[in-house]
Scaffold this active site. Sequence first.
Site, mmCIF file in Angstrom:
data_model
loop_
_atom_site.group_PDB
_atom_site.id
_atom_site.type_symbol
_atom_site.label_atom_id
_atom_site.label_comp_id
_atom_site.label_asym_id
_atom_site.label_seq_id
_atom_site.Cartn_x
_atom_site.Cartn_y
_atom_site.Cartn_z
ATOM 1 N N SER A 85 0.823 -1.200 0.000
ATOM 2 C CA SER A 85 0.000 0.000 0.000
ATOM 3 C C SER A 85 0.869 1.267 0.000
ATOM 4 C CB SER A 85 -0.958 -0.047 1.194
ATOM 5 O OG SER A 85 -1.975 0.905 1.091
ATOM 6 N N ASP A 213 -9.175 -5.647 -4.568
ATOM 7 C CA ASP A 213 -8.843 -4.528 -3.687
ATOM 8 C C ASP A 213 -9.913 -3.455 -3.837
ATOM 9 O OD1 ASP A 213 -7.701 -2.263 -2.437
ATOM 10 O OD2 ASP A 213 -5.673 -2.950 -2.889
ATOM 11 N N HIS A 241 -7.398 -5.932 -0.186
ATOM 12 C CA HIS A 241 -6.243 -5.049 -0.013
ATOM 13 C C HIS A 241 -5.216 -5.617 0.959
ATOM 14 C CE1 HIS A 241 -4.110 -1.250 -0.203
ATOM 15 N NE2 HIS A 241 -4.112 -1.152 1.120
#
EC number: 3.1.1.-
Length: 263
Positions: A85, A213, A241
């Site tokens: 991320s 995601d 995610h």
Amino acid sequence: MSEEKRKQHFVLVHGACHGAWCWYKVKPLLEALGHRVTALDLAASGIDTTRSITDISTCEQYSEPLMQLMTSLPNDEKVVLVGHSFGGLSLALAMDKFPDKISVSVFVTAFMPDTKHSPSFVEEKFASSMTPEGWMGSELETYGSDNSGLSVFFSTDFMKHRLYQLSPVEDLELGLLLKRPSSLFINELSKMENFSEKGYGSVPRAYIVCKEDNIISEDHQRWMIHNYPANLVIEMEETDHMPMFCKPQLLSDHLLAIADNFC
């Protein structure tokens, strides 16, 4: 090549509002095969209680624990960097400064910048697609003497529906208990010099696309790959995610395959 020489040092870098704890499933899987694994708390993250996010004004300050680790490595040691991320921006900073100490960098549904635009470019593209409703009640607050900093603290609904929707409920609960305010440092990164081809651009990159995601969408992941092509792209089906929770064994297998390919 001997078995010993094939053993790698994986450095795992978490995303916003998370900490080293989020790798608790992946770390032992890699270690069980004899690899060395370092999972870091970035500044004001995880169990780093010495600072809060309002004490951190730049992404470089936030990434200092990673930079300290890279500095401490012997000149003849190379690591496999893995960023999740927002951790992709911390990876990029390390790649730009320590390209000779990295065998490959793996971006796991992560922000992956280029060398032609400012470091914030891929974040700005992401932010432009986010509506206030999309944050689902997450707390976004300005900070700093000039209010140029922006902290983010994920709400329960945001984590449940946009990050962890396919992950075990126990891991969602762990995340809710351990989350901390963070920042994406967009304003500060927009004023930085571009990452260099000599540094950042010289390190092999692999990208792991998480197809379900709900925050960094598959479309945005693929746009980043098109914008600055990775050397290798791997897809994870039915993965949200948080692949380290959703499919830890498969993620570990992919990390090992990437290391075998580039190390």
